[in-house]
Structures are given as structure tokens and as C-alpha cells.
Design a protein around this motif. Structure first.
Motif, short mmCIF file in Angstrom:
data_model
loop_
_atom_site.label_atom_id
_atom_site.label_comp_id
_atom_site.label_asym_id
_atom_site.label_seq_id
_atom_site.Cartn_x
_atom_site.Cartn_y
_atom_site.Cartn_z
N ALA A 117 81.83 33.32 36.49
CA ALA A 117 81.90 33.79 37.88
C ALA A 117 83.02 33.10 38.64
CB ALA A 117 80.57 33.54 38.58
N GLU A 118 83.61 33.80 39.59
CA GLU A 118 84.68 33.19 40.41
C GLU A 118 84.13 32.02 41.23
OE1 GLU A 118 84.39 36.56 40.27
OE2 GLU A 118 86.40 37.39 39.94
N VAL A 119 82.89 32.17 41.68
CA VAL A 119 82.27 31.11 42.48
C VAL A 119 80.86 30.86 41.96
CG1 VAL A 119 81.43 30.46 44.79
CG2 VAL A 119 83.58 31.74 44.57
N THR A 120 80.52 29.59 41.74
CA THR A 120 79.13 29.25 41.42
C THR A 120 78.65 28.23 42.45
OG1 THR A 120 79.76 27.50 39.87
CG2 THR A 120 79.39 29.69 38.94
N VAL A 121 77.37 28.33 42.78
CA VAL A 121 76.81 27.49 43.84
C VAL A 121 75.51 26.87 43.36
CG1 VAL A 121 75.95 27.48 46.22
CG2 VAL A 121 77.73 29.11 45.57
N ASP A 122 75.42 25.55 43.43
CA ASP A 122 74.12 24.94 43.15
C ASP A 122 73.34 24.78 44.44
OD1 ASP A 122 72.04 23.32 41.65
OD2 ASP A 122 72.57 22.06 43.35
N ALA A 123 72.13 25.34 44.47
CA ALA A 123 71.26 25.15 45.62
C ALA A 123 69.92 24.61 45.13
CB ALA A 123 71.08 26.46 46.38
N THR A 124 69.98 23.79 44.08
CA THR A 124 68.74 23.20 43.56
C THR A 124 68.72 21.68 43.73
OG1 THR A 124 69.54 22.74 41.31
CG2 THR A 124 68.70 24.96 41.74
N GLY A 125 69.90 21.06 43.75
CA GLY A 125 69.93 19.59 43.83
C GLY A 125 69.47 18.92 42.55
N ARG A 126 69.69 19.60 41.42
CA ARG A 126 69.33 19.00 40.13
C ARG A 126 70.59 18.84 39.29
NH1 ARG A 126 63.84 21.46 38.43
NH2 ARG A 126 64.95 21.52 36.45
N PRO A 127 70.84 17.62 38.78
CA PRO A 127 72.09 17.37 38.05
C PRO A 127 72.30 18.33 36.87
CG PRO A 127 70.82 15.33 38.33
CD PRO A 127 70.00 16.43 38.91
N GLU A 128 71.23 18.68 36.17
CA GLU A 128 71.42 19.58 35.02
C GLU A 128 71.88 20.96 35.48
OE1 GLU A 128 68.59 18.25 36.00
OE2 GLU A 128 66.89 19.63 35.79
N VAL A 129 71.48 21.34 36.69
CA VAL A 129 71.91 22.64 37.22
C VAL A 129 73.36 22.54 37.74
CG1 VAL A 129 71.36 24.54 38.79
CG2 VAL A 129 69.52 23.24 37.72
N TRP A 130 73.73 21.39 38.29
CA TRP A 130 75.14 21.18 38.67
C TRP A 130 76.02 21.42 37.45
CZ3 TRP A 130 77.26 17.13 42.53
CH2 TRP A 130 76.53 17.16 43.73
N GLU A 131 75.57 20.91 36.30
CA GLU A 131 76.36 21.10 35.07
C GLU A 131 76.44 22.57 34.69
OE1 GLU A 131 74.74 18.43 32.11
OE2 GLU A 131 75.67 16.68 33.08
N GLN A 132 75.32 23.28 34.83
CA GLN A 132 75.33 24.72 34.53
C GLN A 132 76.30 25.45 35.46
OE1 GLN A 132 71.30 26.15 34.75
NE2 GLN A 132 70.59 24.79 33.12
N ALA A 133 76.34 25.01 36.71
CA ALA A 133 77.24 25.66 37.68
C ALA A 133 78.69 25.48 37.24
CB ALA A 133 77.02 25.08 39.08
N VAL A 134 79.03 24.30 36.73
CA VAL A 134 80.40 24.08 36.24
C VAL A 134 80.63 24.90 34.98
CG1 VAL A 134 82.05 22.37 35.38
CG2 VAL A 134 80.47 21.74 37.22
N ASP A 135 79.64 24.91 34.09
CA ASP A 135 79.80 25.59 32.80
C ASP A 135 79.91 27.11 32.95
OD1 ASP A 135 79.71 23.15 31.57
OD2 ASP A 135 77.62 23.30 30.93
N SER A 136 79.42 27.66 34.05
CA SER A 136 79.43 29.13 34.15
C SER A 136 80.50 29.65 35.12
CB SER A 136 78.05 29.65 34.55
OG SER A 136 77.57 28.98 35.67
N VAL A 137 81.39 28.77 35.58
CA VAL A 137 82.45 29.23 36.48
C VAL A 137 83.65 29.72 35.66
CG1 VAL A 137 83.77 27.08 36.85
CG2 VAL A 137 83.48 28.70 38.73
N ALA A 138 84.39 30.67 36.22
CA ALA A 138 85.53 31.26 35.51
C ALA A 138 86.78 30.37 35.63
CB ALA A 138 85.84 32.65 36.08
N ARG A 139 87.78 30.65 34.83
CA ARG A 139 89.10 30.01 34.99
C ARG A 139 89.56 30.15 36.43
NH1 ARG A 139 92.41 29.41 30.48
NH2 ARG A 139 94.34 29.72 31.61
N GLY A 140 90.03 29.08 37.01
CA GLY A 140 90.52 29.15 38.38
C GLY A 140 89.42 29.26 39.42
#
Ligand SMILES: [Zn+2]
Ligand SMILES: [Zn+2]
Length: 337
Positions: free
Chosen positions: A228-251
Motif C-alpha cells: 500500500a502507498e500508505v500504512t497506518v498503525d492504530a494499535t500501538g503494538r510493536p509487532e503491528v508497527w512491523e507489519q505496517a512497515v512490511d506491507s508498505v509499497a516502494r516509496g
């Protein structure tokens, strides 16, 4: 309702406050429960609640019932107040980032019949309501302002895919704002009653984090493998922060909206972060400008938050309302005295 320390919230009869110079007293017409109150009740809050006992609750709208000298507002004005006011003189304030003010003045007391607002808040962060915006919608100004600041920072644009992890009230507000900017919003959450509600909020897609197996793969799949062009964590859980980084697109841009427990860290793929030019952003709190824009957004009907209210309860039942929140059985509870 008076907070005496973790786990200790008491109903007390206090005198109706009288405003001194620059102060204002508001009759509270609507207050909303917030996950932060649940957290505070469990373990206290060093920033929002520096000392106890204190009146409690921070999302509210109401009517001015008394003003001190030098106040421009009048008795009977319908208003919404933010829960903080910046100092306007620290380096962050001078740099135009008052949400990072080093001396934010916090106000609590939404769970009561009346609230006394200090001069700095009255001068900087009380907004008059015009027209027919009901108090129960206006009370969303504070959480919506936090979401607005975040969406501004990450610069959501039409046509982008925006993935929001977490379907609490703030996750929903973030998703609704992104959708109002014509983004394609994918909500990630856990199946259950809250998830079912999302379907009525008009989001394009949702991913069930409990059954999708690998959530990151599920997101890559519905974005043609790109992420995705933009990913947003709204859980406040470190493992989900990582998922947010892992699922973002190039750029792409990752917005860390949910605050994690102190001391937590995440792993970061340095190669991707560099060669794919990822933008990693935090967003915290709100500014007086965002509070005003939140009120405008609610008043114009550009965002209607009613469906985020899952329960309505009287003031005496705030403890019960926060317990429902803690058990994940309520989204937001509207409190009326
Ligand atoms: Zn809140
Ligand atoms: Zn400041």
C-alpha cells in the motif's frame, strides 16, 4: 467522577466551580469515553494526569455557564474545548508544532456536570459551535483532531491505497478521513462485533487479521503485490508497527499513530528503508488549528461519527462504561449527565 489513582474512580459531589479572571465554566452536554481513559484508569498517566486526585475524562462538548472577567465568550454559547493548550513560547511551539509543546497544559473533567477551564485553554483552544452541530458529534473534535493531524502528516491523496491496522475508534476515524480524501481504505482488524460494524462504515476492503494467516501477504495480494502507498498503525503494538512497515509499497509512507508501551522497539529492514525510500512518520496529539478543522469537518457533515458510538450511559455509569471499553465490548460510550 474523581480519579484517585489506578483502579480508583469515585463519584463525588463537588461544588460547581466559579470562574476567576480568564477562566470559564462549561456545563457538559456530551462526553465520550476514550481508550486513553481506560489505560489511565489501569496504570495512571504521567503526562495527562500529573497529580491525583483529579476530575477525569477529556472528550467533551457543552454550553458556557459562567465566564470570568476578560473572557470573550458568553454564557449560553455552545462550545467544544480541547483537552490541552500549548504554551506558545517553547521551541516546539515557536517552530509551528504546538502538538509537541514542551509545556502542554492538560485539562480533565469531562465526566462531570460542569468543568472549569483555565485561562490558557480558554484563550487558545475553545471553539464556538455554530448552527445545529449536536454536542454528541462535537465531542468528537478532540480524537478527530488527532486523526486529522496524522492524515495531514502522511499526505493521503486520492486513489492511494491506505491500510489502517486497528479498528478502534481512532482507527475508524483515520480510515474515514482517508476515505473522505478519496483513498481506497483497507481496514485490518479482528473478526467480531467491532469488525462487523466496519462493513457499515463504507470501507472498500477489510482484512481479518485472525484468519488472513499472514496479514502482510494478504495486503500484498490485494495491492497487486506492491503493497500500500500508505500504512497506518492504530494499535500501538510493536509487532503491528512491523507489519505496517512490511506491507508498505516502494516509496510509501508508514504512519505510527498508536503509542506503544515504553521501552519497546521494532526491527527495521534497512535495505528496504533506504533503497525503496520509505517514509516513517510519527503523529502525536493535536494542535489548535486541527481542533478548529475537526469542528469544521463535523459541522459540515464531511465526517459523521455517530456510528462510532456503541453505547449511551448516564454519568453515574462511567465506571461501567470504561469496564466495557476495557473488555473490548464498546467502541465509544456517550456519557450524558
Ligand atoms: Zn481521547
Ligand atoms: Zn510550547
Amino acid at each position: 467522577m474523581v480519579f484517585h489513582g489506578p483502579g480508583d474512580l469515585r463519584r463525588e459531589d463537588l461544588p460547581v466551580p466559579a470562574p476567576a479572571h480568564g477562566e470559564l465554566v462549561m456545563r457538559i452536554d456530551a462526553a465520550l469515553t476514550c481508550g486513553t481513559d481506560v489505560k489511565t484508569l489501569r496504570r495512571g498517566h504521567p503526562v495527562m494526569i500529573p497529580k491525583v486526585p483529579t476530575v477525569f475524562g477529556h472528550e467533551f462538548a457543552g454550553t458556557v455557564s459562567a465566564v470570568g472577567s476578560g473572557v470573550r465568550l458568553r454564557e449560553g454559547d455552545r462550545v467544544v474545548a480541547a483537552n490541552s493548550a500549548p504554551c506558545a513560547s517553547c521551541p516546539s511551539c515557536l517552530a509551528g508544532r504546538p502538538n509537541l509543546c514542551e509545556d502542554l497544559l492538560f485539562v480533565n473533567g469531562a465526566y462531570g456536570e460542569f468543568i472549569l477551564l483555565p485561562p490558557r485553554l480558554v484563550a487558545r483552544n475553545v471553539v464556538t459551535l455554530t448552527g445545529s452541530l449536536p454536542a454528541e458529534r462535537a465531542a468528537f473534535a478532540e480524537p478527530l483532531a488527532c486523526a486529522l493531524l496524522a492524515i495531514e502528516r502522511v499526505r493521503v491523496e486520492a486513489g492511494q491505497t491506505v491500510v489502517v491496522f486497528g479498528h478502534g475508534p481512532l482507527g475508524c476515524l483515520l480510515g474515514m478521513l482517508a476515505a473522505s480524501r478519496k483513498a481506497r481504505v483497507v481496514m485490518v482488524g479482528k473478526a467480531g462485533w467491532r469488525f462487523d460494524r466496519l462493513k457499515n462504515l463504507g470501507f472498500a476492503r477489510w482484512v481479518d487479521a485472525t484468519s488472513a494467516g499472514n496479514t502482510v501477504e494478504a495486503i500484498r495480494e490485494i495491492t497487486g503485490g506492491r503493497g500500500a502507498e500508505v500504512t497506518v498503525d492504530a494499535t500501538g503494538r510493536p509487532e503491528v508497527w512491523e507489519q505496517a512497515v512490511d506491507s508498505v509499497a516502494r516509496g510509501g509512507s508508514v504512519l505510527f499513530f498508536g503509542g506503544c508501551a515504553p521501552g519497546t522497539t521494532i526491527r527495521l529492514d534497512t535495505r528496504r528503508t533506504h533503497y525503496e525510500e520509505l517514509t516513517l512518520l510519527g503523529a502525536f496529539h493535536h494542535t489548535p488549528e486541527m481542533i478548529r478543522r475537526a469542528v469544521e469537518t463535523l459541522a459540515s457533515g464531511a465526517l459523521v461519527p455517530d456510528s462510532l458510538i456503541s453505547h449511551r450511559m448516564p454519568l453515574e455509569e462511567v465506571g461501567l462504561a470504561l469496564a466495557l471499553m476495557a473488555r473490548g465490548e464498546a467502541l465509544k460510550v456517550l456519557i450524558r449527565s
